[in-house]
Design an enzyme around this catalytic site. Structure first.
Site, PDB file in Angstrom:
ATOM      1  CG  HIS A   1     -58.532  15.219 -58.933  1.00  0.00           C
ATOM      2  ND1 HIS A   1     -58.023  14.015 -58.530  1.00  0.00           N
ATOM      3  CD2 HIS A   1     -58.291  15.280 -60.269  1.00  0.00           C
ATOM      4  CE1 HIS A   1     -57.504  13.380 -59.567  1.00  0.00           C
ATOM      5  NE2 HIS A   1     -57.641  14.128 -60.635  1.00  0.00           N
TER       6      HIS A   1
ATOM      7  CD  GLU B   1     -60.758  13.396 -61.931  1.00  0.00           C
ATOM      8  OE1 GLU B   1     -60.862  13.451 -63.167  1.00  0.00           O
ATOM      9  OE2 GLU B   1     -60.136  12.479 -61.344  1.00  0.00           O
ATOM     10  CD  GLU B   2     -58.368   9.647 -60.235  1.00  0.00           C
ATOM     11  OE1 GLU B   2     -58.943   9.052 -61.163  1.00  0.00           O
ATOM     12  OE2 GLU B   2     -57.256  10.181 -60.363  1.00  0.00           O
TER      13      GLU B   2
ATOM     14  CG  ASP C   1     -56.734  15.980 -63.800  1.00  0.00           C
ATOM     15  OD1 ASP C   1     -55.665  15.431 -63.445  1.00  0.00           O
ATOM     16  OD2 ASP C   1     -57.856  15.547 -63.480  1.00  0.00           O
TER      17      ASP C   1
ATOM     18  CG  HIS D   1     -55.075   6.389 -63.381  1.00  0.00           C
ATOM     19  ND1 HIS D   1     -56.417   6.200 -63.580  1.00  0.00           N
ATOM     20  CD2 HIS D   1     -54.952   7.625 -62.843  1.00  0.00           C
ATOM     21  CE1 HIS D   1     -57.077   7.282 -63.188  1.00  0.00           C
ATOM     22  NE2 HIS D   1     -56.204   8.164 -62.743  1.00  0.00           N
TER      23      HIS D   1
ATOM     24  CG  ASP E   1     -54.549  11.855 -62.092  1.00  0.00           C
ATOM     25  OD1 ASP E   1     -55.170  12.892 -61.825  1.00  0.00           O
ATOM     26  OD2 ASP E   1     -55.073  10.861 -62.625  1.00  0.00           O
TER      27      ASP E   1
HETATM   28 ZN   LIG Z   1     -56.833  13.504 -62.482  1.00  0.00          ZN
END
Ligand SMILES: [Zn+2]
Length: 360
Positions: free
Chosen positions: A82, A233-234, A254, A334, A199
Site C-alpha cells: 500500500h 490499507e491504513e 508489508d 507508526h 510502511d
Molecule cells: Zn502497512
C-alpha cells in the site's frame, strides 16, 4: 536441480525511487498523488498492463505469455502493498484560526508534536503549518506544558499564515475535511533509511525494484501476476477490492514488526505466521519458506501483536485465496520508522524468488 540465481537488484534505483515516493504526501483518502507516481514509474515497463480500480488502487498485470504466445495453465497470483499512510483531516477551525485535527489511521499525537504539515485545500492549494500542543509557549505555561495531554482536544495546527480568527483561516481556503499531511522526514544514512512512512512505501519499492531487475534480466514470472497497489490499507479495507477472482494465491507485502519480544529485525525479511487477524495460510507459508531457504534469503518467522494486513481485508471480503504476509523489518512502526538495505533487499529477493518459482 539448482536454481537459477535471482537477478541483481539496482540498489541506487531502489533507494531513489523509495525516497521520491516517501516525499509524495499520501494520507489514506488522499493517496492519489502516490498512485500517480507509481503508475508513471511502472509505465516504462511495457509488459505491464496498468489499470485503476474504481476505489483508486493501481493494478499492474504481468502476463508472461505476452509476446511469447504461451498461455500459462495455472491460475494467476497477486501481490499487494500500500501507498497510503497515516495522516489527518481538518476537524474544526478554532476561534483562534488554528486547526483541530481528526487523525486518519491512528497516528499517535506524541510522535508528531512540533512536526511540519501541509494542509491541502479542496482546490489543491497547500498551506504550511506545524503541530503543537495548545499550551506550547514555555514562557506562559512553564512545566504545565509537559502535563498537557497529547490528544485530539489539545493538539492543534498553527498555520504559517496571518490568521487569528476562524474567518481569516476560511479566507485562506481551508475547510473542515481538508487533508493534513505530516512531513515524511526522509533520511538515508549508511544503509539505513528513516522516514515516518516506510510502511508501506518500502514494499511498493520492493515490487518496482523486482520488476526492474527481472525485466533487465529478460525474466518473466512463471504465472500471470497482478501487483495491487492499495490506497486504503491504513483504515483496514484497502485490498478488500481489486484482486481478480481468478487469483489463487495472494502475498501481502508489508512491514515486519521490530521491537521488544519480536523475532523480526531490520536486517531480515519476515514471514508473519499470525497477527491480530489470525493465522495465515500454512501451504503458502511453507512454499515461501522453502523459496527463502533455496535462495539464501535472510528471513525470520514472527507473530505481530497489534497488526492487520490488506491480505486479511481481502479474506474478510470473501476472497478465496491462499494468503501469506512477508515484509522487511521496520523499527518503531507508526512512529519514526527505520529500515535497513539488508532487510529491504531480502524482501525484493523474496518477491522475485516467488514470481520466478511459484510453481515449484
Ligand atoms: Zn502497512
Amino acid at each position: 536441480m539448482t536454481n537459477m540465481p535471482l537477478p541483481p537488484i539496482d540498489e541506487t534505483y531502489f533507494t531513489n525511487f523509495l525516497v521520491d515516493l516517501l516525499n509524495v504526501p499520501s494520507p489514506t483518502g488522499f493517496a492519489e498523488p502516490a498512485i500517480d507516481f507509481v503508475e508513471r514509474e511502472l509505465s516504462q515497463y511495457k509488459q505491464l498492463e496498468l489499470s485503476r480500480t474504481r476505489k483508486g488502487a493501481l493494478v499492474a498485470k504481468w502476463d508472461p505469455s505476452t509476446g511469447s504466445g504461451r498461455k500459462p495453465d495455472l491460475p494467476p497470483v497477486a501481490l499487494t502493498a500500500h501507498v497510503d499512510t497515516l495522516g489527518a483531516v481538518v476537524k474544526e477551525i478554532k476561534p483562534s484560526g488554528r486547526l483541530k485535527l481528526s487523525r486518519v489511521g491512528g497516528i499517535q499525537w506524541n510522535t508528531v508534536e512540533t512536526e511540519g504539515v501541509w494542509v491541502v485545500t479542496s482546490n489543491g492549494e497547500k498551506i504550511r503549518g506545524s503541530v503543537l500542543i495548545d499550551t506550547a509557549s514555555g514562557h506562559i505555561y512553564g512545566a504545565k506544558g509537559g502535563e498537557t495531554p497529547r490528544d485530539d482536544d489539545h493538539m492543534e495546527v498553527r498555520l504559517d499564515a496571518r490568521t487569528t480568527s476562524k474567518a481569516e483561516t476560511r479566507a485562506l481556503g481551508i475547510r473542515v475535511g481538508d487533508c493534513v499531511a505530516f512531513d515524511p522526514r526522509v533520511e538515508v544514512t549508511d544503509g539505513f533509511i528513516r522516514s515516518r512512512f516506510l510502511d508501506d512505501k518500502a514494499c511498493v519499492a520492493n515490487f518496482v525494484a523486482a520488476i526492474k531487475a527481472m525485466t533487465e534480466a529478460g525474466q518473466s514470472p512463471t504465472r500471470t501476476t497482478y501487483f495491487h497497489i492499495s490506497n486504503y490499507e491504513e483504515v483496514g479495507h484497502g485490498a478488500a477490492a481489486g484482486i481478480p477472482a481468478e487469483v489463487a494465491e495472494l502475498v501481502a507485502v508489508d512491514m515486519a514488526v521490530v521491537g521488544a519480544g519480536q523475532e523480526s529485525d531490520e536486517f531480515h525479511a519476515t514471514l508473519c505466521v499470525k497477527d491480530s487477524g489470525g493465522v495465515y495460510h500454512e501451504g503458502l507459508n511453507k512454499k515461501l519458506r522453502a523459496l527463502a531457504e533455496e535462495h539464501n534469503i535472510p528471513y525470520k518467522t514472527d507473530v505481530y501483536p497489534f497488526y492487520g494486513s490488506d491480505g486479511e481485508a481481502f479474506w474478510r471480503a470473501g476472497g478465496d485465496v491462499a494468503l501469506a504476509l512477508i515484509g522487511p523489518g521496520i523499527d518503531a512502526s507508526h512512529n519514526y520508522e527505520r529500515a535497513h538495505m539488508d532487510g529491504l533487499n531480502a524482501t525484493t529477493r523474496w518477491v522475485m524468488a516467488y514470481l520466478l518459482n511459484v510453481d515449484k
